[in-house]
Every structure is written in structure tokens, then in C-alpha cells.
Scaffold this motif. Structure first.
Motif, PDB file in Angstrom:
ATOM      1  N   LEU A   7       0.840  -1.200   0.000  1.00 46.68           N
ATOM      2  CA  LEU A   7       0.000   0.000   0.000  1.00 46.68           C
ATOM      3  C   LEU A   7       0.877   1.252   0.000  1.00 46.68           C
ATOM      4  CD1 LEU A   7      -2.641   1.596   0.297  1.00 46.68           C
ATOM      5  CD2 LEU A   7      -2.587   1.141   2.751  1.00 46.68           C
ATOM      6  N   LEU A  11       0.989   4.283  -2.662  1.00 45.83           N
ATOM      7  CA  LEU A  11       0.710   5.661  -2.209  1.00 45.83           C
ATOM      8  C   LEU A  11       1.890   6.577  -2.532  1.00 45.83           C
ATOM      9  CD1 LEU A  11      -0.934   4.978   1.279  1.00 45.83           C
ATOM     10  CD2 LEU A  11      -2.092   5.814  -0.776  1.00 45.83           C
ATOM     11  N   GLY A  46      -6.162   9.044   9.355  1.00 41.60           N
ATOM     12  CA  GLY A  46      -5.766   8.017   8.391  1.00 41.60           C
ATOM     13  C   GLY A  46      -4.530   8.519   7.658  1.00 41.60           C
ATOM     14  N   GLY A  48      -1.548   7.546   7.205  1.00 44.89           N
ATOM     15  CA  GLY A  48      -0.633   6.677   6.459  1.00 44.89           C
ATOM     16  C   GLY A  48       0.815   7.011   6.797  1.00 44.89           C
ATOM     17  N   ASP A  67      -3.610   7.405  12.832  1.00 48.13           N
ATOM     18  CA  ASP A  67      -3.903   6.269  11.960  1.00 48.13           C
ATOM     19  C   ASP A  67      -4.158   5.061  12.871  1.00 48.13           C
ATOM     20  OD1 ASP A  67      -3.174   5.715   8.691  1.00 48.13           O
ATOM     21  OD2 ASP A  67      -3.425   3.948   9.982  1.00 48.13           O
ATOM     22  N   ARG A  68      -5.072   4.188  12.446  1.00 44.88           N
ATOM     23  CA  ARG A  68      -5.378   3.059  13.331  1.00 44.88           C
ATOM     24  C   ARG A  68      -4.331   1.948  13.234  1.00 44.88           C
ATOM     25  NH1 ARG A  68     -10.424  -0.003  10.401  1.00 44.88           N
ATOM     26  NH2 ARG A  68      -9.276  -0.547   8.546  1.00 44.88           N
ATOM     27  N   ASP A  69      -3.463   2.034  12.202  1.00 51.44           N
ATOM     28  CA  ASP A  69      -2.476   0.974  11.983  1.00 51.44           C
ATOM     29  C   ASP A  69      -1.147   1.353  12.657  1.00 51.44           C
ATOM     30  OD1 ASP A  69      -0.572  -0.759  11.039  1.00 51.44           O
ATOM     31  OD2 ASP A  69      -1.275  -0.734   8.964  1.00 51.44           O
ATOM     32  N   MET A  72       1.805   1.698  10.290  1.00 55.01           N
ATOM     33  CA  MET A  72       1.812   2.954   9.515  1.00 55.01           C
ATOM     34  C   MET A  72       2.366   4.080  10.378  1.00 55.01           C
ATOM     35  SD  MET A  72       0.896   3.264   6.391  1.00 55.01           S
ATOM     36  CE  MET A  72      -0.054   2.504   5.082  1.00 55.01           C
ATOM     37  N   GLY A  88      -4.790   5.671  16.468  1.00 54.41           N
ATOM     38  CA  GLY A  88      -6.153   5.974  16.911  1.00 54.41           C
ATOM     39  C   GLY A  88      -7.133   5.730  15.791  1.00 54.41           C
ATOM     40  N   ASP A  89      -8.399   5.651  16.160  1.00 58.33           N
ATOM     41  CA  ASP A  89      -9.443   5.357  15.184  1.00 58.33           C
ATOM     42  C   ASP A  89     -10.169   6.637  14.771  1.00 58.33           C
ATOM     43  OD1 ASP A  89     -11.071   2.591  14.382  1.00 58.33           O
ATOM     44  OD2 ASP A  89     -12.216   4.452  14.199  1.00 58.33           O
ATOM     45  N   ALA A  90     -10.509   6.715  13.487  1.00 58.22           N
ATOM     46  CA  ALA A  90     -11.231   7.874  12.955  1.00 58.22           C
ATOM     47  C   ALA A  90     -12.553   8.098  13.686  1.00 58.22           C
ATOM     48  CB  ALA A  90     -11.495   7.664  11.462  1.00 58.22           C
ATOM     49  N   LYS A 107      -8.330   9.667   1.335  1.00 59.68           N
ATOM     50  CA  LYS A 107      -8.405   8.254   0.938  1.00 59.68           C
ATOM     51  C   LYS A 107      -8.597   7.345   2.157  1.00 59.68           C
ATOM     52  CE  LYS A 107      -4.392   8.496  -1.363  1.00 59.68           C
ATOM     53  NZ  LYS A 107      -4.009   9.914  -1.352  1.00 59.68           N
ATOM     54  N   VAL A 108      -9.534   7.707   3.029  1.00 61.55           N
ATOM     55  CA  VAL A 108      -9.717   6.963   4.280  1.00 61.55           C
ATOM     56  C   VAL A 108     -11.158   6.475   4.464  1.00 61.55           C
ATOM     57  CG1 VAL A 108      -9.541   7.092   6.803  1.00 61.55           C
ATOM     58  CG2 VAL A 108      -7.888   8.321   5.382  1.00 61.55           C
ATOM     59  N   ALA A 111     -12.713   3.046   3.760  1.00 63.49           N
ATOM     60  CA  ALA A 111     -12.304   1.881   4.568  1.00 63.49           C
ATOM     61  C   ALA A 111     -13.167   1.723   5.817  1.00 63.49           C
ATOM     62  CB  ALA A 111     -10.832   2.038   4.973  1.00 63.49           C
ATOM     63  N   LEU A 112     -14.110   2.616   6.018  1.00 67.13           N
ATOM     64  CA  LEU A 112     -14.920   2.587   7.238  1.00 67.13           C
ATOM     65  C   LEU A 112     -16.319   2.067   6.951  1.00 67.13           C
ATOM     66  CD1 LEU A 112     -14.066   6.075   8.807  1.00 67.13           C
ATOM     67  CD2 LEU A 112     -12.721   3.987   8.774  1.00 67.13           C
TER      68      LEU A 112
HETATM   69  C1  LIG Z   1      -5.209   4.462   1.494  1.00 61.34           C
HETATM   70  S1  LIG Z   1      -4.398   4.892   2.982  1.00 61.34           S
HETATM   71  C2  LIG Z   1      -4.240   6.659   2.808  1.00 61.34           C
HETATM   72  C3  LIG Z   1      -3.124   7.226   3.661  1.00 61.34           C
HETATM   73  C4  LIG Z   1      -2.933   8.746   3.554  1.00 61.34           C
HETATM   74  N1  LIG Z   1      -4.108   9.471   3.964  1.00 61.34           N
HETATM   75  C5  LIG Z   1      -2.569   9.142   2.143  1.00 61.34           C
HETATM   76  O1  LIG Z   1      -3.340   9.858   1.491  1.00 61.34           O
HETATM   77  O2  LIG Z   1      -1.490   8.743   1.688  1.00 61.34           O
HETATM   78  C6  LIG Z   1      -5.669   4.743   4.185  1.00 61.34           C
HETATM   79  C7  LIG Z   1      -5.145   4.901   5.612  1.00 61.34           C
HETATM   80  O3  LIG Z   1      -6.279   4.966   6.485  1.00 61.34           O
HETATM   81  C8  LIG Z   1      -5.991   4.201   7.643  1.00 61.34           C
HETATM   82  N2  LIG Z   1      -7.278   3.832   8.255  1.00 61.34           N
HETATM   83  C9  LIG Z   1      -8.176   2.939   7.788  1.00 61.34           C
HETATM   84  N3  LIG Z   1      -9.221   2.873   8.620  1.00 61.34           N
HETATM   85  C10 LIG Z   1      -8.985   3.750   9.633  1.00 61.34           C
HETATM   86  C11 LIG Z   1      -9.684   4.121  10.808  1.00 61.34           C
HETATM   87  N4  LIG Z   1     -10.862   3.573  11.115  1.00 61.34           N
HETATM   88  N5  LIG Z   1      -9.146   5.046  11.610  1.00 61.34           N
HETATM   89  C12 LIG Z   1      -7.941   5.592  11.331  1.00 61.34           C
HETATM   90  N6  LIG Z   1      -7.207   5.266  10.241  1.00 61.34           N
HETATM   91  C13 LIG Z   1      -7.730   4.363   9.406  1.00 61.34           C
HETATM   92  C14 LIG Z   1      -5.172   3.033   7.124  1.00 61.34           C
HETATM   93  O4  LIG Z   1      -4.428   2.406   8.137  1.00 61.34           O
HETATM   94  C15 LIG Z   1      -4.303   3.713   6.074  1.00 61.34           C
HETATM   95  O5  LIG Z   1      -3.096   4.180   6.614  1.00 61.34           O
END
Ligand SMILES: C[S@@+](CC[C@H](N)C(=O)[O-])C[C@H]1O[C@@H](n2cnc3c(N)ncnc32)[C@H](O)[C@@H]1O
Length: 237
Positions: A7, A11, A46, A48, A67-69, A72, A88-90, A107-108, A111-112
Motif C-alpha cells: 500500500l 501511495l 488516516g 498513512g 492512523d489506526r495501523d 503505519m 487511533g481510530d477515525a 483516501k480513508v 475503509a470505514l
Molecule cells: C489508502 S491509505 C491513505 C493514507 C494517507 N491518507 C494518504 O493519502 O497517503 C488509508 C489509511 O487509512 C488508515 N485507516 C483505515 N481505517 C482507519 C480508521 N478507522 N481510523 C484511522 N485510520 C484508518 C489506514 O491504516 C491507512 O493508513
């Protein structure tokens, strides 16, 4: 770990694209007058690998990445050692109510499962008058040139269906309005990929070998073409 590296590689390649550079700069402008943001907290949710946090800090904001990961966040801290990053979580940000002047999620939200909760959380953490900026692609609107249009349609749809909220980008404006934000600004900027960056994206979309082989041949002969409309919506909290 391998999924995160793949990923990040996609990115990083996409981030360097001139439209992506312009789009990030525009997303910072839409957060508000940067002189007003100087020394004020802006959160990139998020985040990244943390590029936007570093770029916002360069512009004078106190930028915080969430970011929750944890992996990352580890990469972000390694790349930008002076940046502030938190796991942390969004939908449950590690931030006080009314404590930030700007909120950004790039781009976040696709994923939710419950993007409404994330937007409500954005409104909670924003100070009155603060601005939110949502940015991302709609996974049903990728345009890919291929000799196999039916297969392409199926693969695009399969990828979209694998995501919790594939069409959230076309809903950004309504999500913000429904959460009580005002004065939305909507823009769509199209990323046109005609090099190996496109191939990297397609490899994350499918592992169907014969279809990918045609795309690899297109890349080799300068005939690969992928267009990705990017939706950018800003509003006031
Ligand atoms: C496609 S990447 C985009 C990263 C960055 N925003 C960018 O534009 O390069 C999506 C990111 O969202 C994070 N993410 C996904 N679900 C999330 C959540 N519930 N809370 C926080 N971060 C989250 C992922 O771990 C990942 O790092």
C-alpha cells in the motif's frame, strides 16, 4: 507487513504525481487561511506514511497524524521524526472536543463501515468555525482502458464490493451537511495514470493474471491508461 508495504509503495508513487501534488496543496488551502492555522492544531486522520502532516507542519500548522495501523504510525514517525503521530481510530479520535482548527481525511472513509461516525467525530473535535476536508476516490468510477471491457467492469466492481464504503466519496458533501457542517465546496480532480504507477494500483485491485498481463504489456508499450476522479469536499464546522 507485506500488505502495508505494498500500500505504501502505491501511495508513494501516486503522491509524486503532479495532480496529486496539486490536490494535496488544494486540500491544505481548503482547510482555511494558513496564517490563521499557524500554531493551531490540524489533524490528518488516516495519515498513512505521514506526508500531509509534514507538509502542513512546513506551512506553520501544529499538524497531528492519526492512523489506526500501528505499523503505519511507525513508518510515519521514522520518515518525519519531528512530526506528531498517534495510533487511533477515525471514529474515536484521541483529541479533546473543540481542540482542532482543521480536520483532513485523504483516501480513508472508504475503509470505514460507518463513515457517518467518523464525520460526527470530525465535528466533535473541530473548534467552532473549524474546517473539514475530505478527499478520495469513488471506487465505482475508475476508467481503465482494456481489451477486455467486461472483465474490467467485473474486476472494478469486485474490488468496490470488497470495500466497506466504496462509493462514500460521492456522498462526502451530503455526509458533511447531515452532520451539521455548512458552506460545502466540492471539486473533482482527475488523476490520469499512464505509467507503472497505474500498474501498481491495478495489482492492488486484482490478482487475475491474464488481465494483469495485458495491462503489463500496455505499460511496457506506453499504452496503459487509468483515470481516477478524486473527490474533494470542504465544509465549515
Ligand atoms: C489508502 S491509505 C491513505 C493514507 C494517507 N491518507 C494518504 O493519502 O497517503 C488509508 C489509511 O487509512 C488508515 N485507516 C483505515 N481505517 C482507519 C480508521 N478507522 N481510523 C484511522 N485510520 C484508518 C489506514 O491504516 C491507512 O493508513
Amino acid at each position: 507487513m507485506a500488505a502495508m508495504s505494498s500500500l505504501l509503495a502505491v501511495l508513494d508513487a501516486a503522491d509524486a504525481h503532479p495532480v496529486a501534488v496539486t490536490l494535496r496543496a488544494r486540500s491544505y488551502e481548503l482547510l482555511g487561511d494558513l496564517t490563521d492555522l499557524t500554531d493551531r492544531t490540524v489533524v490528518d486522520v488516516g495519515c498513512g506514511g505521514g506526508r500531509a502532516v509534514a507538509e502542513l507542519a512546513e506551512r506553520g500548522a501544529r499538524a497531528v497524524g492519526v492512523d489506526r495501523d500501528p505499523e503505519m504510525i511507525g513508518v510515519a514517525r521514522e520518515r518525519w521524526p519531528t512530526g506528531e503521530f498517534h495510533v487511533g481510530d477515525a471514529c474515536e479520535l484521541p483529541l479533546e472536543t473543540g481542540s482542532v482548527a482543521g480536520y483532513r481525511a485523504d483516501k480513508v472513509l472508504h475503509a470505514l463501515a460507518d463513515p457517518e461516525r467518523a464525520v460526527a467525530e470530525a465535528r466533535r473535535v473541530l473548534a467552532p468555525g473549524g474546517r473539514a476536508v475530505l478527499l478520495g476516490q469513488d471506487w465505482d468510477t475508475l476508467a481503465i482502458d482494456s481489451d477486455e471491457p467486461e472483465t474490467t467492469r467485473r474486476l472494478v466492481r469486485t474490488k468496490a464490493d470488497s470495500l466497506p464504503s466504496p462509493r462514500v466519496a460521492r456522498r462526502y458533501r451530503n455526509l458533511l451537511l447531515d452532520a451539521g457542517f455548512t458552506d460545502p465546496v466540492v471539486e473533482v480532480h482527475t488523476l490520469v495514470l499512464t505509467d507503472d504507477t497505474a500498474l501498481g494500483l491495478l495489482h492492488r485491485m486484482t490478482d487475475e493474471e491474464s488481465w494483469l498481463a495485458e495491462q503489463a504489456e500496455r505499460a511496457r508499450t506506453n499504452r496503459i491508461f487509468v483515470a481516477v476522479p478524486m473527490f474533494l469536499v470542504a465544509a465549515q464546522g
